[in-house]
Design a protein around this motif. Structure first.
Motif, PDB file in Angstrom:
ATOM      1  N   ALA A   1       0.812  -1.224   0.000  1.00 42.31           N
ATOM      2  CA  ALA A   1       0.000   0.000   0.000  1.00 42.31           C
ATOM      3  C   ALA A   1       0.841   1.266   0.000  1.00 42.31           C
ATOM      4  CB  ALA A   1      -0.934   0.007   1.213  1.00 42.31           C
ATOM      5  N   TYR A   2       2.171   1.161   0.003  1.00 42.23           N
ATOM      6  CA  TYR A   2       3.004   2.363  -0.025  1.00 42.23           C
ATOM      7  C   TYR A   2       2.819   3.079  -1.371  1.00 42.23           C
ATOM      8  CZ  TYR A   2       5.711   1.115   4.177  1.00 42.23           C
ATOM      9  OH  TYR A   2       6.101   0.839   5.458  1.00 42.23           O
ATOM     10  N   PRO A   3       2.289   4.296  -1.392  1.00 41.73           N
ATOM     11  CA  PRO A   3       2.054   4.973  -2.674  1.00 41.73           C
ATOM     12  C   PRO A   3       3.331   5.225  -3.478  1.00 41.73           C
ATOM     13  CG  PRO A   3       0.856   6.067  -0.886  1.00 41.73           C
ATOM     14  CD  PRO A   3       1.785   5.084  -0.254  1.00 41.73           C
ATOM     15  N   GLU A   4       4.440   5.559  -2.797  1.00 39.92           N
ATOM     16  CA  GLU A   4       5.659   5.905  -3.521  1.00 39.92           C
ATOM     17  C   GLU A   4       6.263   4.722  -4.269  1.00 39.92           C
ATOM     18  OE1 GLU A   4       6.961   8.799  -4.084  1.00 39.92           O
ATOM     19  OE2 GLU A   4       5.737  10.041  -2.760  1.00 39.92           O
ATOM     20  N   LEU A   5       5.976   3.505  -3.829  1.00 36.93           N
ATOM     21  CA  LEU A   5       6.480   2.339  -4.562  1.00 36.93           C
ATOM     22  C   LEU A   5       5.840   2.246  -5.942  1.00 36.93           C
ATOM     23  CD1 LEU A   5       6.616  -0.442  -1.809  1.00 36.93           C
ATOM     24  CD2 LEU A   5       8.512   0.866  -2.768  1.00 36.93           C
ATOM     25  N   ARG A   6       4.637   2.785  -6.063  1.00 34.43           N
ATOM     26  CA  ARG A   6       3.944   2.748  -7.354  1.00 34.43           C
ATOM     27  C   ARG A   6       4.255   3.964  -8.218  1.00 34.43           C
ATOM     28  NH1 ARG A   6      -0.157   1.495  -3.679  1.00 34.43           N
ATOM     29  NH2 ARG A   6      -1.082   3.568  -3.942  1.00 34.43           N
ATOM     30  N   SER A   7       4.554   5.104  -7.579  1.00 34.11           N
ATOM     31  CA  SER A   7       4.675   6.347  -8.345  1.00 34.11           C
ATOM     32  C   SER A   7       6.104   6.792  -8.603  1.00 34.11           C
ATOM     33  CB  SER A   7       3.935   7.471  -7.608  1.00 34.11           C
ATOM     34  OG  SER A   7       4.521   7.727  -6.339  1.00 34.11           O
ATOM     35  N   THR A   8       7.096   6.199  -7.952  1.00 36.53           N
ATOM     36  CA  THR A   8       8.481   6.632  -8.136  1.00 36.53           C
ATOM     37  C   THR A   8       9.026   6.157  -9.479  1.00 36.53           C
ATOM     38  OG1 THR A   8       8.901   6.612  -5.748  1.00 36.53           O
ATOM     39  CG2 THR A   8      10.819   6.523  -7.193  1.00 36.53           C
ATOM     40  N   PRO A   9       9.528   7.061 -10.328  1.00 35.34           N
ATOM     41  CA  PRO A   9      10.127   6.631 -11.591  1.00 35.34           C
ATOM     42  C   PRO A   9      11.310   5.692 -11.330  1.00 35.34           C
ATOM     43  CG  PRO A   9       9.824   9.021 -11.545  1.00 35.34           C
ATOM     44  CD  PRO A   9       9.566   8.534 -10.157  1.00 35.34           C
ATOM     45  N   GLY A  10      11.427   4.686 -12.161  1.00 32.57           N
ATOM     46  CA  GLY A  10      12.530   3.746 -12.032  1.00 32.57           C
ATOM     47  C   GLY A  10      12.176   2.469 -11.294  1.00 32.57           C
ATOM     48  N   LEU A  11      11.006   2.431 -10.630  1.00 33.26           N
ATOM     49  CA  LEU A  11      10.640   1.239  -9.867  1.00 33.26           C
ATOM     50  C   LEU A  11       9.607   0.382 -10.587  1.00 33.26           C
ATOM     51  CD1 LEU A  11      10.483   2.534  -6.169  1.00 33.26           C
ATOM     52  CD2 LEU A  11      12.321   1.310  -7.348  1.00 33.26           C
ATOM     53  N   ASP A  12       9.456   0.595 -11.889  1.00 31.29           N
ATOM     54  CA  ASP A  12       8.483  -0.207 -12.640  1.00 31.29           C
ATOM     55  C   ASP A  12       8.815  -1.694 -12.592  1.00 31.29           C
ATOM     56  OD1 ASP A  12       7.371   2.209 -13.281  1.00 31.29           O
ATOM     57  OD2 ASP A  12       8.228   2.304 -15.290  1.00 31.29           O
ATOM     58  N   GLY A  13      10.111  -2.023 -12.520  1.00 26.77           N
ATOM     59  CA  GLY A  13      10.503  -3.427 -12.525  1.00 26.77           C
ATOM     60  C   GLY A  13      10.581  -4.067 -11.155  1.00 26.77           C
ATOM     61  N   LEU A  14      10.185  -3.340 -10.098  1.00 25.63           N
ATOM     62  CA  LEU A  14      10.270  -3.893  -8.742  1.00 25.63           C
ATOM     63  C   LEU A  14       9.209  -4.965  -8.532  1.00 25.63           C
ATOM     64  CD1 LEU A  14      11.558  -3.669  -5.892  1.00 25.63           C
ATOM     65  CD2 LEU A  14       9.743  -2.029  -5.332  1.00 25.63           C
ATOM     66  N   VAL A  15       9.642  -6.125  -8.046  1.00 24.69           N
ATOM     67  CA  VAL A  15       8.725  -7.225  -7.744  1.00 24.69           C
ATOM     68  C   VAL A  15       8.642  -7.368  -6.227  1.00 24.69           C
ATOM     69  CG1 VAL A  15       8.260  -9.691  -7.997  1.00 24.69           C
ATOM     70  CG2 VAL A  15       9.294  -8.402  -9.897  1.00 24.69           C
ATOM     71  N   LEU A  16       7.428  -7.301  -5.687  1.00 27.61           N
ATOM     72  CA  LEU A  16       7.213  -7.421  -4.253  1.00 27.61           C
ATOM     73  C   LEU A  16       6.673  -8.808  -3.929  1.00 27.61           C
ATOM     74  CD1 LEU A  16       5.575  -3.944  -3.523  1.00 27.61           C
ATOM     75  CD2 LEU A  16       7.954  -4.622  -3.183  1.00 27.61           C
TER      76      LEU A  16
END
Length: 503
Positions: free
Chosen positions: A66-81
């Motif tokens: 639910a952290y909003p910045e994980l979704r909106s920060t440029p460069g984190l499109d490839g992050l897998v949680l």
């Protein structure tokens, strides 16, 4: 845009997630940016050690989907949680209890759950005769607001007999374990009504706007929860161990506003870890910046509004400087900056050939019967953190570690998992004395990031002491820099750093 006298528009000191996220937003806006990091690699506290094919986080802060910045920060499109099992698993009186999944409190279904919860609650003799029953006030019904009582869904609380029905399922321990699922009446959350109120409160806080939470009176979290009518057993049996895991504060001395934000994120999403280790998040940010942006092994010795001086490359001229280091390093470069208190954190990693039967659950100690605050079979959550066929158990100790740490942790883990830990192999022990900034009240969740025109600061010590807070502070700082520079146009690469000085 870039005047010849400058080698970059902005120099960022520190390549943690706050500085790297700010660098992304600046470069996307066409601002030439250089990031200087004294360590050999980017990431700051979000680092991961590799040992015999295992990936071991040094601090191991939990994230939330639910952290909003994980979704909106440029460069984190490839992050897998990789999420943990829903809610958390509580250990109390030698048994495991599933808890913490919010519920839908509206409509006829909510009313039906409320009736069932009230009907199943133990009744006093006076109440059964229709007299002497205590009158419920709004404060006694929930977390400070009148509400309809609704029972948690079955997956959100303990289910009697779950251990006997499914070996290795969440809420149980395998055949070799001694721990059992507890009867409903002995759950650490209290009675069925207490559990219903908790589920309802989690659902309500999940839908509460952040602005309303920040407008509440501020107290230490423990005092605020008690003042809102939360039963002491619910606080000590669930909220204290949960907030210890989320904020590294088992004493509940954190600002109630910060605790509310943490509970809101918990109720709205799932606790999780980055696939591949904590270092993956800053690595993604660094890797997707323009080439030549991040320079490691560069120690900054002084800063001003128009330049930074480094031990290796001399002076680097710029139009603005952003300090994105930890609080203590920032105060060394800018005397007068506030240095907060810190929560020490020790992470102990074990491997075993006989994995505990708790699945992908985050296991919390509601009894506080040892040094371990929370533990998990992390290889069940993220298989990439252990070699094929091996098990990784990661455990977190809060506060100063005990003298014989390994023995104390093994004894405690044996009780928590209900199995012998004698044959477990210790892979690594990571201790960070200043792991997480404390957020005791009064705590300014939006400490200024603009010190003066040309000089800025960001990091989790300017926001909340979470990954969300670090990313958000970088977001705020980059926005302030863009406003002050007032620059537009196409980006161009920053000039190369001067050649290193001769020793």
């Amino acid at each position: 845009m870039l005047e010849p006298a400058y080698q970059a528009d902005v120099v960022i000191v520190g390549a943690g997630v706050a500085g790297l996220s700010a660098a992304h937003r600046l470069t996307c806006a066409g601002v030439t940016t250089v990031v200087l990091e004294a360590a050999p690699c980017a990431g700051g506290r979000m680092s991961t050690e590799k040992v015999d094919g295992f990936r071991l986080d040094r601090v191991g802060q939990l994230l939330s989907t639910a952290y909003p910045e994980l979704r909106s920060t440029p460069g984190l499109d490839g992050l897998v949680l990789r999420p943990f099992a829903p809610g958390v698993l509580l250990h109390s009186d030698g048994r495991h209890h599933r808890a913490g999944t919010p519920v839908n409190t509206g409509g006829a279904r909510g009313a039906l759950h409320a009736v069932r919860a009230l009907a199943s609650a133990p009744r006093s003799p006076a109440a059964s005769k229709g007299r002497g029953a205590p009158r419920q006030t709004p404060a006694s019904r929930g977390w400070g607001e009148a509400e309809r009582v609704a029972a948690p869904r079955s997956r959100g609380v303990h289910r009697p007999g779950a251990a006997s029905r499914s070996r290795g399922a969440p809420g149980s321990v395998g055949a070799s374990g001694a721990a059992r699922t507890a009867p409903r009446g002995t759950a650490p959350l209290g009675t069925a009504v207490d559990q219903a109120r908790l589920g309802s409160a989690l659902s309500r806080i999940a839908g509460t706007p952040v602005e309303r939470l920040l407008a509440r009176p501020e107290q230490p979290a423990g005092q605020a929860l008690a003042a809102r009518g939360v039963p002491a057993r619910t606080i000590d049996g669930f909220l204290r161990p949960l907030l210890a895991a989320l904020l590294c504060d088992p004493e509940l001395s954190t600002s109630s506003r910060c605790a509310d934000l943490a509970l809101r994120a918990f109720a709205r999403g799932r606790l999780c870890v980055p696939e591949g280790g904590a270092e993956v998040l800053p690595e993604l940010l660094a890797r997707t910046l323009p080439p030549g942006t991040v320079h490691t092994g560069v120690r900054v010795t002084s800063v001003s509004t128009t330049s930074v001086t480094t031990a290796e490359h001399g002076e680097i001229r710029c139009r603005a400087v952003l300090l994105a280091t930890d609080a203590r390093a920032a105060a060394e470069l800018l005397p007068g900056l506030r240095v907060p208190e810190f929560h020490p954190v020790t992470v102990v990693h074990h491997t075993t050939d006989e994995p505990p039967g708790t699945g992908a659950s985050l296991l919390l100690d509601a009894d506080r019967g040892g040094p371990v605050a929370h533990t998990a079979v992390v290889s069940r959550v993220d298989p990439s953190r252990a070699p094929a066929g091996r098990t990784l158990v990661s455990s977190t100790v809060l506060g100063p570690p005990p003298p014989d740490l390994d023995t104390a942790v093994r004894m405690h883990l044996s009780r928590l998992y209900g199995t012998s830990t004698r044959r477990w192999e210790t892979l690594a022990v990571h201790h960070a004395a200043e792991a997480v900034p404390a957020m005791r009240p009064p705590h300014d969740l939006r400490r200024p990031v603009r010190l003066l025109a040309g000089l800025y600061v960001c990091g989790d010590h300017r926001d909340t002491s979470t990954v969300q807070g670090a990313l958000h502070s970088g977001h705020r700082a980059s926005a302030a820099i863009l406003r002050d520079l007032g620059v537009t146009g196409a980006a161009r690469a920053a000039d190369p750093l001067p050649a290193p000085r001769a020793a």
